[in-house]
Enzyme design. Sequence first.
Site, short mmCIF file in Angstrom:
data_model
loop_
_atom_site.label_atom_id
_atom_site.label_comp_id
_atom_site.label_asym_id
_atom_site.label_seq_id
_atom_site.Cartn_x
_atom_site.Cartn_y
_atom_site.Cartn_z
N THR A 38 0.73 -1.29 -0.07
CA THR A 38 0.22 0.18 -0.26
C THR A 38 0.85 1.51 -0.20
O THR A 38 2.28 1.61 0.22
CB THR A 38 -0.47 0.18 1.02
N ASP A 39 0.30 2.53 -0.54
CA ASP A 39 1.44 3.25 -0.01
C ASP A 39 0.91 4.21 0.56
O ASP A 39 1.70 4.90 1.07
CB ASP A 39 -0.10 4.93 -0.92
N GLU A 40 0.44 3.44 2.11
CA GLU A 40 -0.08 4.00 3.02
C GLU A 40 1.59 3.68 3.90
O GLU A 40 1.91 5.00 5.31
CB GLU A 40 -0.94 3.83 4.11
N TYR A 72 -1.90 -0.28 10.96
CA TYR A 72 -1.51 -1.16 9.83
C TYR A 72 -1.02 -1.07 8.53
O TYR A 72 -0.04 -1.66 8.82
CB TYR A 72 -2.48 -1.04 9.17
N LYS A 81 2.31 -2.70 7.50
CA LYS A 81 2.77 -3.61 5.94
C LYS A 81 4.09 -2.88 5.34
O LYS A 81 3.93 -3.70 4.87
CB LYS A 81 1.64 -2.61 5.64
#
Length: 333
Positions: A120-122, A147, A151
Amino acid sequence: MRVLVTGGAGFIGANFVLRTLAERPDVEITVLDKFTYAANPATLASVAEAITVVRGDIADATVVDPLVADADLVVNFAAESHNDRSLADPSSFVQTNLVGTFTLLESVRRHGVRLHHVSTDEVYGDLDLDDPARFTESTAYNPSSPYSSTKAGSDLLVRAWVRSFGVAATLSNCSNNYGPYQHVEKLIPRQITNVLSGIRPKVYGDGANVRDWIHVDDHNDAVWTVIERGELGETYLIGADGEVDNRTVVESILELMGRPADAFDFVTDRPGHDRRYAIDATRLRTELGWTPRFTDFRSGLADTIDWYTAHRAWWEPAKAGVEATYAATQRTL
């Protein structure tokens, strides 16, 4: 080609399975999924005869190892992925995103199997609303939540196993996905199903938080592009230039569904809420030749509204539980 899809009954993974079967008839698919709340068996019902489904945990080596040994490619979608849930209980995020990725890496290393890891870009944290910059493959990691931090850790594990052990792997970090079969706790399906259920939509804070939206089919097409053309050991960012703030997303849903654009409520913001995500997918487009099909977010949103309107039986069983959790916590799930 024998492909093991971990997390293949969740939103993005199941759409990957459906699209792969439709467009690549030479691919044999095995799905490994823990079937938590986020996985709906009904999503794969139409292709049940064409795939093998295994209920299990990617952190369980006794389940993972024989499946990996029988595969030519592993595509890892398995993840705990909802920020609000990670704030309430981070433990499952550590177990699935970190221990699970480690278990998978040890298995592909043991059997010499190709891996693609979906992220993810998060992991990059957030950008200021007035910052013209976008995330690139060289942006430093700066995760904000349990989260996104787990990741980020999973990405770093993959990179380390590539460098230290020669694992044949590629990675991709995508922007926010939307489309069919997404769990109703997520922003877009929650607000669509709120309107369909006669509930006023909810928006965190001031609604100015920006997300970079991509249709799930475009994301999964890009994943296959990276698998087939990407350089081993490299990371590719997947985005479709779809920056929209949350308030505009909800207003657009209301307008497209024939409701007043202001028929929603603001609620207290969640802790550590990232302000803006934005993906620069130049490398994916120029080096690998990928382009998105859904370039108009509002059009893609209209298609998604049509899907949820026509598939109430798919989402209604989960809806009451999500709304009950919101009512108990006064937070938008």
